[in-house]
Design a protein around this motif. Structure first.
Motif: not given
Ligand code: GLU
Length: 310
Positions: A8, A10, A12, A44, A192, A196, A210, A214
């Protein structure tokens, strides 16, 4: 028979996408596509103060310009691919955790949380002291008269271990090194960490690619998956692109956002070529399309360390 990869994007939508986001998206896309897998786009946009629909639209436009497509989600997928429309689901799973006795209200202020005495995680964020962990129901009622609480999850004192697809083995003591995460903020916005986990599970995501920033959230997410009865996706945490001061690229680095990059007249293939070169997938910084990179893609070639780009 091997399971088909579902990866995916994801993002923001709190601003324009920058090269660091594009770098993670390129690797997520290549990882899925090179294995014949699929990509979902989920916006997100949980935080109403920071996120805007026009930024989400702009992210889609920037991804398309780069040649990074998706199979499901995004604006064509409909409203359920925007986290802001999924609050009822997050509440439902929060309730599951609450019934298991894992949720408690936290009345701490920002100042309490950032107190000098608080131990800090490796990324510099304070680890929650547990101050509100054992308030009695009476104390909770009394405090709730003065302040709307955030909701936290009570993590167990146990080791979490997993093998990251790029960074290798990673272990932490959940209570000591991570602490109790907020799952719903005092203003009612779900966090989050909860969103998530729920979304990756309900959308069938089995590979999460990602940014390395994270990595430290992953132990919480693995634990929440266990408590909610979800299976674990595979995780691959990719290097961050850094500006010269050693900080992660962000909105401060306006010249690195896709708006400025596109306005400079550079081609999308030049941008992809530069990102692929940073990643270690090609030996020279030269134009290439994402599709041309598919046969060259191999996680074994991708560098693990962060990359200074300006
Ligand atoms: N939405 C988050 C961001 O843009 C990423 C979340 C993820 O990949 O788990 O930092």
């Amino acid at each position: 028979m091997s399971t088909k990869i579902t990866g995916r994007f994801a993002p923001s939508p709190s601003g324009r996408m920058h090269l660091g986001n594009a770098f993670s998206c390129l690797l997520a896309w290549l990882s899925a596509r090179s294995a014949g897998g699929r990509i979902i786009l989920r916006h997100e946009d949980l935080d109403p103060a920071r996120c805007r629909r026009e930024y989400a639209d702009r992210i889609e436009d920037d991804l398309r310009w780069l040649g990074l497509d998706w199979d499901e989600g995004g604006s064509e997928g409909g409203e359920s691919y925007y986290q802001s429309n999924r609050r009822a689901l997050y509440e439902q799973y929060l309730e599951v955790l609450r019934e298991k006795g894992l949720i408690y209200p936290c009345f701490c202020t920002r100042a309490d949380l950032h107190a000098a005495s608080a131990p800090h995680a490796s990324d510099g964020t304070p680890i929650y002291s547990g101050a509100c962990r054992s308030l009695s129901p009476g104390q909770q009622r009394e405090r709730a008269k003065h302040r709307a609480p955030a909701l936290r999850a009570r993590v167990p004192d146990r080791e979490m271990h997993f093998i990251d697809g790029l960074q290798g083995p990673y272990s932490v003591e959940l209570a000591r090194d991570c602490g109790d995460p907020i799952l719903r903020r005092s203003d009612g916005v779900h966090a989050y960490q909860l969103a998530v986990v729920v979304d990756d599970a309900l959308m069938g995501v089995n590979q999460v690619v990602r940014g390395r920033d994270l990595l430290s959230s992953t132990p919480w997410q693995l634990w929440l998956q266990e408590e909610l009865g979800f299976s674990h996706p595979a995780y691959v945490h990719v290097p961050l692109l850094l500006s010269g001061d050693g900080k992660r690229l962000s909105k401060r680095d306006g010249d690195m956002d896709l708006g400025a990059v596109r306005a400079s007249g550079v081609s999308p293939q030049s941008v992809i070529g530069r990102l692929a070169f940073f990643a270690g997938l090609i030996d020279r910084d030269e134009p290439v399309s994402p599709t041309e990179l598919i046969p060259l893609f191999d996680w074994g070639k991708v560098r693990k360390e962060d990359i200074v780009v300006k």
